[in-house]
Design an enzyme around this catalytic site. Structure first.
Site, PDB file in Angstrom:
ATOM      1  CG  ASP A  12     -65.884 -12.438 -12.998  1.00  0.00           C
ATOM      2  OD1 ASP A  12     -66.221 -11.716 -12.033  1.00  0.00           O
ATOM      3  OD2 ASP A  12     -66.677 -13.163 -13.633  1.00  0.00           O
ATOM      4  CD1 TRP A  17     -60.621 -17.772  -4.074  1.00  0.00           C
ATOM      5  CD2 TRP A  17     -60.913 -16.194  -2.502  1.00  0.00           C
ATOM      6  NE1 TRP A  17     -59.577 -17.863  -3.175  1.00  0.00           N
ATOM      7  CE2 TRP A  17     -59.736 -16.907  -2.206  1.00  0.00           C
ATOM      8  CE3 TRP A  17     -61.309 -15.152  -1.665  1.00  0.00           C
ATOM      9  CZ2 TRP A  17     -58.943 -16.621  -1.092  1.00  0.00           C
ATOM     10  CZ3 TRP A  17     -60.522 -14.854  -0.556  1.00  0.00           C
ATOM     11  CH2 TRP A  17     -59.353 -15.590  -0.276  1.00  0.00           C
ATOM     12  CG  HIS A  29     -63.848  -7.130  -4.139  1.00  0.00           C
ATOM     13  ND1 HIS A  29     -63.982  -7.665  -5.396  1.00  0.00           N
ATOM     14  CD2 HIS A  29     -65.110  -6.849  -3.717  1.00  0.00           C
ATOM     15  CE1 HIS A  29     -65.264  -7.685  -5.734  1.00  0.00           C
ATOM     16  NE2 HIS A  29     -65.972  -7.201  -4.725  1.00  0.00           N
ATOM     17  CB  SER A  57     -67.437  -2.896 -15.740  1.00  0.00           C
ATOM     18  OG  SER A  57     -68.613  -3.145 -14.995  1.00  0.00           O
ATOM     19  CB  THR A  58     -69.438   1.667 -17.540  1.00  0.00           C
ATOM     20  OG1 THR A  58     -69.506   0.593 -18.486  1.00  0.00           O
ATOM     21  CG2 THR A  58     -68.321   2.613 -17.961  1.00  0.00           C
ATOM     22  CG  LEU A 123     -45.811  -3.954 -17.408  1.00  0.00           C
ATOM     23  CD1 LEU A 123     -46.187  -4.843 -18.594  1.00  0.00           C
ATOM     24  CD2 LEU A 123     -45.997  -4.747 -16.105  1.00  0.00           C
TER      25      LEU A 123
HETATM   26  C1  IPE Z   1     -66.460  -7.992 -15.253  1.00  0.00           C
HETATM   27  O1  IPE Z   1     -66.924  -8.765 -14.208  1.00  0.00           O
HETATM   28  C2  IPE Z   1     -65.894  -6.708 -14.733  1.00  0.00           C
HETATM   29  C3  IPE Z   1     -64.624  -6.822 -14.022  1.00  0.00           C
HETATM   30  C4  IPE Z   1     -63.939  -7.908 -13.853  1.00  0.00           C
HETATM   31  C5  IPE Z   1     -64.118  -5.607 -13.504  1.00  0.00           C
HETATM   32  P1  IPE Z   1     -68.450  -8.731 -13.761  1.00  0.00           P
HETATM   33  O2  IPE Z   1     -68.567  -9.671 -12.621  1.00  0.00           O
HETATM   34  O3  IPE Z   1     -68.882  -7.325 -13.530  1.00  0.00           O
HETATM   35  O4  IPE Z   1     -69.186  -9.264 -15.063  1.00  0.00           O
HETATM   36  P2  IPE Z   1     -70.604  -9.956 -15.239  1.00  0.00           P
HETATM   37  O5  IPE Z   1     -71.613  -9.094 -14.505  1.00  0.00           O
HETATM   38  O6  IPE Z   1     -70.502 -11.316 -14.639  1.00  0.00           O
HETATM   39  O7  IPE Z   1     -70.802 -10.008 -16.711  1.00  0.00           O
HETATM   40  C1  IPE Z   2     -64.474  -9.289 -10.071  1.00  0.00           C
HETATM   41  O1  IPE Z   2     -65.015 -10.153  -9.138  1.00  0.00           O
HETATM   42  C2  IPE Z   2     -64.174  -7.942  -9.504  1.00  0.00           C
HETATM   43  C3  IPE Z   2     -65.088  -6.894  -9.956  1.00  0.00           C
HETATM   44  C4  IPE Z   2     -66.005  -6.988 -10.860  1.00  0.00           C
HETATM   45  C5  IPE Z   2     -64.949  -5.597  -9.308  1.00  0.00           C
HETATM   46  P1  IPE Z   2     -66.569 -10.191  -8.840  1.00  0.00           P
HETATM   47  O2  IPE Z   2     -66.863  -9.226  -7.743  1.00  0.00           O
HETATM   48  O3  IPE Z   2     -67.359  -9.971 -10.067  1.00  0.00           O
HETATM   49  O4  IPE Z   2     -66.737 -11.661  -8.310  1.00  0.00           O
HETATM   50  P2  IPE Z   2     -67.909 -12.663  -8.647  1.00  0.00           P
HETATM   51  O5  IPE Z   2     -68.009 -12.733 -10.142  1.00  0.00           O
HETATM   52  O6  IPE Z   2     -69.134 -12.079  -8.029  1.00  0.00           O
HETATM   53  O7  IPE Z   2     -67.478 -13.943  -8.038  1.00  0.00           O
HETATM   54 MG    MG Z   3     -68.139 -11.213 -11.457  1.00  0.00          MG
END
Ligand code: IPE
Ligand code: IPE
Ligand code: MG
Length: 234
Positions: A12, A17, A29, A57-58, A123
């Site tokens: 996350d 970033w 990303h 995620s879903t 792995l």
């Molecule tokens: C969790 O991050 C999902 C992934 C890292 C793929 P999110 O950014 O979606 O989670 P929330 O919304 O902050 O809980």
């Molecule tokens: C995690 O980074 C990647 C995914 C959930 C796909 P985020 O996109 O959630 O990044 P933040 O949390 O908004 O910084």
């Molecule tokens: Mg996030």
């Protein structure tokens, strides 16, 4: 010292970033995706046999369409670009989550990568896409029940078939997580591996995922190894 057999990472902080550098979320990303290789190398070099990464995620479908499409494109690029690397490194790839929703193109790439790497064992690499811990448990129950409706079985037999073992066996990933790391500063699991993380050591770092380094990972693993894991005992 605790063994580390299964490492889970909630990757996350990509968006934040990018924002902190006045870049688009997409760049975040991309930078995140480029970190995955380091995680694999760490596991290969340190005899960590299983790595599960939370990539989509879903609930992430709620994001703007452009971001979702970018992430799906990045997934396709990752599957293509990593194929040779996984074969060279003898990494077994598995996608976990509900894969039905993906395009035929993505599904073909997933299945071809799984097929090409299925005999490998250096792995076990799990990529969680369209993955939700609740959804995985629901699908596991449905798989158990399907066997029974086909056989016209009594409800009492069905009830006795629902056990910790049968649910575990019908999950996308059966093995428990030892250490679950979340980057990006939030102290939550956001629906990742709810069943498998029931006794995981949870470690949270404020580091945004694209900044996550091998030395920080080493430090976290060292802390994990020294923990007294009680599992409800003493
Ligand atoms: C969790 O991050 C999902 C992934 C890292 C793929 P999110 O950014 O979606 O989670 P929330 O919304 O902050 O809980
Ligand atoms: C995690 O980074 C990647 C995914 C959930 C796909 P985020 O996109 O959630 O990044 P933040 O949390 O908004 O910084
Ligand atoms: Mg996030």
């Amino acid at each position: 010292m605790n063994e580390l057999r299964h490492l889970g990472i909630i990757m996350d902080g990509n968006g934040r970033w990018a924002k902190s550098r006045a870049l688009s979320r997409s760049k975040g990303h991309e930078a995140g995706a480029n970190k995955v290789q380091m995680l694999c190398e760490y596991c290969l070099n340190n005899a960590v046999p299983k790595l599960s990464l939370f990539a989509f995620s879903t609930e992430n479908w709620q994001r703007p369409k452009a971001e979702v499409n970018f992430l799906l494109g990045l997934l396709g690029d990752f599957l293509k670009s990593q194929k040779q690397n996984f074969i060279n490194e003898r990494i077994k790839f598995k996608a976990i989550g509900d894969l039905e929703v993906f395009s035929n193109d993505i599904k073909d790439q997933i299945f071809s990568l799984q097929e090409a790497t299925k005999e490998f064992d250096r792995l076990n690499f799990n990529l969680a896409i369209n993955y939700g811990g609740k959804d995985e448990i629901i699908r596991a129950f449905k798989k158990i029940m399907q066997n029974f409706t086909q056989n016209n079985t009594q409800i009492t037999e069905l009830l006795s078939a629902i056990t910790e073992k049968s649910i575990q066996e019908n999950l996308d990933e059966s093995s428990d997580i030892d250490l679950l790391i979340r980057t990006g500063g939030e102290h939550r699991v956001s629906n990742f591996m709810l069943w498998q993380a029931s006794y995981a050591e949870l470690m949270f770092t404020p580091t945004l995922f694209p900044d996550f380094s091998q030395s920080e990972l080493e430090q976290i693993v060292m802390t994990y190894k020294k923990k007294h894991r009680r599992f409800g005992g003493l």
